[in-house]
Design a protein around this motif. Structure first.
Motif, PDB file in Angstrom:
ATOM      1  N   MET A  33      -8.088  -7.107  -2.069  1.00 41.28           N
ATOM      2  CA  MET A  33      -7.543  -7.417  -0.863  1.00 41.28           C
ATOM      3  C   MET A  33      -6.935  -8.859  -0.961  1.00 41.28           C
ATOM      4  SD  MET A  33      -7.947  -5.089   1.385  1.00 41.28           S
ATOM      5  CE  MET A  33      -8.007  -5.616   2.920  1.00 41.28           C
ATOM      6  N   VAL A  89      -8.364   0.546   2.247  1.00 45.75           N
ATOM      7  CA  VAL A  89      -8.402  -0.484   3.169  1.00 45.75           C
ATOM      8  C   VAL A  89      -9.598  -0.419   4.500  1.00 45.75           C
ATOM      9  CG1 VAL A  89      -6.818  -1.522   5.072  1.00 45.75           C
ATOM     10  CG2 VAL A  89      -6.031  -0.894   2.970  1.00 45.75           C
ATOM     11  N   TRP A 146       0.817  -1.332  -0.159  1.00 44.12           N
ATOM     12  CA  TRP A 146       0.184   0.060   0.030  1.00 44.12           C
ATOM     13  C   TRP A 146       0.821   1.165   0.042  1.00 44.12           C
ATOM     14  CZ3 TRP A 146      -4.584  -1.386  -1.040  1.00 44.12           C
ATOM     15  CH2 TRP A 146      -5.033  -2.575  -0.523  1.00 44.12           C
TER      16      TRP A 146
END
Length: 450
Positions: A404, A376, A334
């Motif tokens: 994810m 997220v 990320w």
């Protein structure tokens, strides 16, 4: 607000033309300012396989890469400038597909337009098109996949069998471009099956199983070819090297039976820790690679397989250390600030060079991290809603599961330039974040007006 409404009114008349004009203008500006094709160590493997494909003979191919991206290079006749031109065209097509995907999902033209503008304005989107790496083609293929799923209602059992076959072909090409994405047809089948199992068990099983056809053919054919050529049934013999990167931080715990490989590996790791920047640490195995080949007298595929065996044993023996590394790799996924790929020295104008560096480091990189953080956050919210609202399955939940799932899959098997793995998911991430923000805004406006 009046200015924005005026813009939205004008844009609603010619959204696609305006978007494409913007995308073309950005690419022309980069062509004029960035007189380079970005070459990285991985590039040569793709060029070698492209040349092999041009010779129509893969019987003795050594098996480093899958043929998706090299096929694009081969279609360009091996010319890297033509390859970049193809990638620029695919970038424009991806921009249209993401716009149509956003529009199909939101039923809101201005929303779809501005989300597309935001997505394509991140400079790493265009600079990947100048790199001889798989990212740009993967970005296009993944965008095409989700557009096709939404356009032809693939998550519904009413979808045409013809469209299941076409999607299967797209997913087969996606696997050949980036092998990690073999999990998508599996996830898609399970999602459709579970979603419709109560209404029509037979149809829910037999219809979406078509999706496996071309991914299975692609996977089995390529792995079988590699097994014939180098003895290992795998998409790429690099797999063992990749997972050894995940074991880098605790490789010294390998047993004495693997002392030769262990000691060489740890020696190079110590050198990197003392003399190289932090980003070199996950590349320890590549620093040690030549010495490992020389001292072990193993072939490259055999060495990779041996490194994989050692690493898997370490994962089983030290699950806590393995999970800690998986967590670190997942967080790196990320951290979009490290995802920009370019050769900054190729900018002839130093003011443009400094301006773009500042734009990325201080503005766009931080915005991307914020978008990833919000994704997220909203993803966990969506997952919690799934468990608290009667296990309702919708297309947004499928999107969350795929993104994810991809973030976790890469963390389980590799440690290195993890932020690059997040790049192909960018349109999906931007859509999901902004549709959630848009929904929150409307909900807030409704509460304050009542």
């Amino acid at each position: 607000m009046k200015t924005l409404k005026f813009l939205n009114t004008k844009i609603s008349k010619y959204p696609v033309a305006t978007l494409l004009a913007y995308g073309i203008l950005l690419r022309i500006l980069v062509v004029l300012c960035y007189n380079a094709i970005t070459i990285f160590p991985d590039t040569q493997n793709y060029i070698d396989l492209a040349n092999t494909l041009l010779n129509f003979n893969v019987i003795n191919y050594s098996g480093e890469r899958t043929p998706g991206f090299p096929t694009l290079i081969a279609l360009a006749g091996g010319n890297l400038y033509i390859t970049v031109f193809f990638q620029l065209i695919l970038g424009l097509l991806a921009m249209y597909l993401m716009y149509d995907f956003f529009k199909l999902k939101s039923q809101d033209i201005p929303f779809a337009f501005w989300c597309s503008i935001i997505t394509t304005s991140f400079i790493y989107v265009i600079f990947y098109e100048f790199a001889i790496l798989t990212e740009s083609l993967t970005y296009f293929m993944l965008t095409l996949t989700f557009w096709f799923i939404e356009k032809f209602h693939i998550l519904k059992l009413s979808a045409s069998i013809k469209h299941y076959f076409i999607l299967s072909l797209i997913l087969g090409c996606l696997y050949l471009t980036r092998p990690m994405f073999i999990y998508i047809p599996i996830g898609l089948f399970l999602f459709i099956f579970v979603k419709h199992i109560k209404t029509n068990f037979r149809k829910a099983f037999l219809k979406p199983i078509i999706i496996f056809l071309f991914p299975f053919i692609s996977f089995y054919s390529w792995c079988s070819l590699n097994e014939r050529n180098n003895g290992y049934f795998t998409s790429s013999w690099y797999f063992g090297i990749n997972i050894s990167q995940t074991a880098t931080s605790f490789f010294e715990k390998a047993p004495d039976e693997d002392k030769l490989i262990r000691d060489i590996f740890v020696k190079h790791r110590a050198y990197i820790e003392a003399n190289e920047p932090d980003y070199a640490y996950p590349m320890t195995v590549w620093y040690a690679y030549d010495e490992l080949l020389e001292k072990t007298q193993l072939s490259p595929p055999d060495l990779s397989n041996k490194l994989g065996e050692i690493s898997k044993k370490l994962f089983k023996k030290y699950p806590g250390l393995y999970l800690k590394q998986v967590g670190i790799s997942w967080l790196h996924f990320w951290n979009a600030r490290n995802a920009l790929i370019w050769n900054v020295d190729k900018f002839e104008n130093r003011f443009i060079r400094r301006g773009l560096i500042g734009l990325w480091i201080y503005i766009q990189g931080n915005i991307l991290i914020a978008i990833h953080f919000l994704f997220v956050l909203f993803a966990f919210k969506k997952i919690i809603q799934f468990f608290t609202s009667g296990f309702h399955l919708d297309s947004d939940l499928f999107l969350v599961a795929i993104v994810m799932g991809g973030s976790l899959a890469q963390a389980l098997v590799t440690f290195g330039t993890n932020s690059r793995f997040a790049f192909p998911y960018l349109p999906l991430i931007v859509y999901f974040v902004f549709i959630n923000l848009y929904t929150l805004k409307k909900s807030y406006a409704k509460r304050t007006s009542s």
